[in-house]
Design an enzyme around this catalytic site. Structure first.
Site, PDB file in Angstrom:
ATOM      1  N   LYS A 141       0.846  -1.203   0.000  1.00 52.69           N
ATOM      2  CA  LYS A 141       0.000   0.000   0.000  1.00 52.69           C
ATOM      3  C   LYS A 141       0.874   1.243   0.000  1.00 52.69           C
ATOM      4  CE  LYS A 141       0.746   1.193   4.575  1.00 52.69           C
ATOM      5  NZ  LYS A 141       1.325   2.400   5.112  1.00 52.69           N
ATOM      6  N   ASP A 144      -2.897  -2.332   9.321  1.00 50.08           N
ATOM      7  CA  ASP A 144      -2.917  -2.276   7.854  1.00 50.08           C
ATOM      8  C   ASP A 144      -3.448  -3.565   7.214  1.00 50.08           C
ATOM      9  OD1 ASP A 144      -1.876   0.276   7.804  1.00 50.08           O
ATOM     10  OD2 ASP A 144       0.197  -0.401   7.601  1.00 50.08           O
TER      11      ASP A 144
HETATM   12  P1  ATP Z   1       3.491  -0.787   8.032  1.00 49.62           P
HETATM   13  O1  ATP Z   1       3.606  -0.060   6.727  1.00 49.62           O
HETATM   14  O2  ATP Z   1       2.266  -1.688   8.098  1.00 49.62           O
HETATM   15  O3  ATP Z   1       3.686   0.073   9.228  1.00 49.62           O
HETATM   16  P2  ATP Z   1       6.085  -1.802   7.404  1.00 49.62           P
HETATM   17  O4  ATP Z   1       5.900  -2.155   5.967  1.00 49.62           O
HETATM   18  O5  ATP Z   1       6.768  -0.511   7.714  1.00 49.62           O
HETATM   19  O6  ATP Z   1       4.682  -1.856   8.115  1.00 49.62           O
HETATM   20  P3  ATP Z   1       6.954  -4.470   7.853  1.00 49.62           P
HETATM   21  O7  ATP Z   1       7.657  -4.770   6.578  1.00 49.62           O
HETATM   22  O8  ATP Z   1       5.610  -5.046   8.062  1.00 49.62           O
HETATM   23  O9  ATP Z   1       6.913  -2.910   8.110  1.00 49.62           O
HETATM   24  O10 ATP Z   1       7.952  -4.936   9.005  1.00 49.62           O
HETATM   25  C1  ATP Z   1       7.973  -4.427  10.321  1.00 49.62           C
HETATM   26  C2  ATP Z   1       8.712  -5.435  11.223  1.00 49.62           C
HETATM   27  O11 ATP Z   1       7.847  -6.550  11.414  1.00 49.62           O
HETATM   28  C3  ATP Z   1       9.976  -6.012  10.589  1.00 49.62           C
HETATM   29  O12 ATP Z   1      11.112  -5.313  11.013  1.00 49.62           O
HETATM   30  C4  ATP Z   1       9.995  -7.456  11.053  1.00 49.62           C
HETATM   31  O13 ATP Z   1      10.884  -7.642  12.119  1.00 49.62           O
HETATM   32  C5  ATP Z   1       8.596  -7.754  11.573  1.00 49.62           C
HETATM   33  N1  ATP Z   1       7.887  -8.823  10.790  1.00 49.62           N
HETATM   34  C6  ATP Z   1       7.166  -9.809  11.303  1.00 49.62           C
HETATM   35  N2  ATP Z   1       6.623 -10.582  10.327  1.00 49.62           N
HETATM   36  C7  ATP Z   1       6.992 -10.050   9.165  1.00 49.62           C
HETATM   37  C8  ATP Z   1       6.737 -10.398   7.827  1.00 49.62           C
HETATM   38  N3  ATP Z   1       6.000 -11.448   7.462  1.00 49.62           N
HETATM   39  N4  ATP Z   1       7.274  -9.606   6.889  1.00 49.62           N
HETATM   40  C9  ATP Z   1       8.007  -8.511   7.249  1.00 49.62           C
HETATM   41  N5  ATP Z   1       8.300  -8.174   8.491  1.00 49.62           N
HETATM   42  C10 ATP Z   1       7.780  -8.924   9.468  1.00 49.62           C
END
Ligand code: ATP
Length: 307
Positions: free
Chosen positions: A12, A153
């Site tokens: 997203k 999200d």
């Molecule tokens: P959002 O945009 O929803 O705030 P994000 O994209 O910034 O999230 P993610 O990629 O979801 O962040 O990762 C955040 C943290 O979640 C990572 O540093 C990781 O340690 C943990 N994590 C747990 N499961 C997963 C997964 N399946 N994929 C990615 N990260 C994960």
């Protein structure tokens, strides 16, 4: 024959991300306009041997190794949590599963990578439990309610398309599709920004503004008009924590982006272009500087089973 299920879910971008004052429950109310991109996480779920539990394998082809390595493969992976929660909701034991996650969404980049994995897993588990145990297929609304327990999200990654997210971002109101295709260049950072840290910096800066009506944005008729309406309340906080992001936004706009902006809590920068060719051309410039640059299109469908 062994049960094998494939599912995917989109990244997203927040076209608009308005953040309210920290509430007593410890969360910030948000008013968000989400757009799903065709950058999709792909998940394959295979029934494991009895008693082997859940094993997770994470790989990717276009992301730096540091992103793949930072994803846990134990019980803290959101996909693992999703399997446990979904089985619990159906009153059944957690199944034995081998799960393969093909990551395309930058990790900790503000693009809902983990949430997309959870959304794909919910769709996959819905099918798996039905095939294995004859449990009823849950509707998208029911999956979104379970998804909200896993992360704010997750419901949007289930719905996809264009939608308003309120509450903590988990209360989804789907909107009519945009009348045009959007072309994006996503510039990922080798270092992540933790979402709570960005919110804490935002609170310190104390720059809350009233929420606006996001409904009319779906009637936007061009990338230029959309670019003018894009806004992110967390951008200044992300700049403060990672000043190089401001330079990158400036560089992208000088190179021809209609608008470049921190995506969600960052540090990924999402740049909107008025053509795919221009987005690809600029991605080459960034790659030559050693940056991770991915192109994607909006809008895209939500989590779904793949053949
Ligand atoms: P959002 O945009 O929803 O705030 P994000 O994209 O910034 O999230 P993610 O990629 O979801 O962040 O990762 C955040 C943290 O979640 C990572 O540093 C990781 O340690 C943990 N994590 C747990 N499961 C997963 C997964 N399946 N994929 C990615 N990260 C994960």
């Amino acid at each position: 024959m062994n049960t094998i299920i494939r599912a995917s879910a989109p990244a997203k971008v927040n076209l608009v991300f308005e953040v309210g004052q920290l509430a007593t429950d410890g969360y910030h109310p948000v008013n968000s306009l989400f757009l799903a991109l065709d950058l999709r996480e792909e998940l394959t779920l295979v029934k494991g041997e009895q008693g082997t539990g859940i094993s997770i394998y994470v790989h990717g082809d276009s992301l730096p190794e540091s992103h793949i390595d930072s994803v846990p493969t134990d019980q803290s992976n959101l996909v693992h949590k999703t399997a446990v929660l979904f089985a619990q909701k159906l009153g059944r034991p957690t199944p034995d599963l081998q799960i393969d996650i093909r990551k395309r969404i930058p990790v900790a980049g503000g693009m809902a990578g983990g949430s997309a994995d959870a959304a794909a897993m919910l769709i996959a588990m819905n099918e798996f439990m039905h095939l294995e145990h004859g449990t009823p297929i849950l509707a998208i609304e029911e999956l979104a309610v379970i998804g909200a327990e896993l992360g704010s999200d997750v419901p949007f990654c289930i719905y996809g398309g264009l939608a308003i997210g309120t509450g903590r971002g988990e209360v989804i109101t789907p909107l009519t599709d945009l009348a045009f295709e959007t072309n994006w260049l996503l510039c990922a950072s080798s270092k992540g920004l933790s979402t709570p840290t960005v919110f804490a910096a935002f609170d310190e800066m104390g720059s809350h503004t009233p929420f606006s009506d996001l409904n009319e944005i779906s009637a936007t008729t061009s990338p230029a008009e959309l670019g003018q309406k894009m806004a992110n309340d967390l951008e200044q906080a992300a700049f403060r924590l990672m000043p190089s992001l401001r330079d990158l936004v400036d560089q992208l706009e000088q190179l021809g982006a209609v608008r470049a902006m921190v995506s969600g809590s960052g540090p990924t920068i999402a740049a909107l272009f008025d053509s795919e060719a221009k987005a690809i051309e600029v991605s080459k410039v960034l790659k030559s500087q050693g940056l991770v640059a991915l192109t994607a299109k909006g809008q895209a469908p939500g989590a779904r089973l793949d053949g």
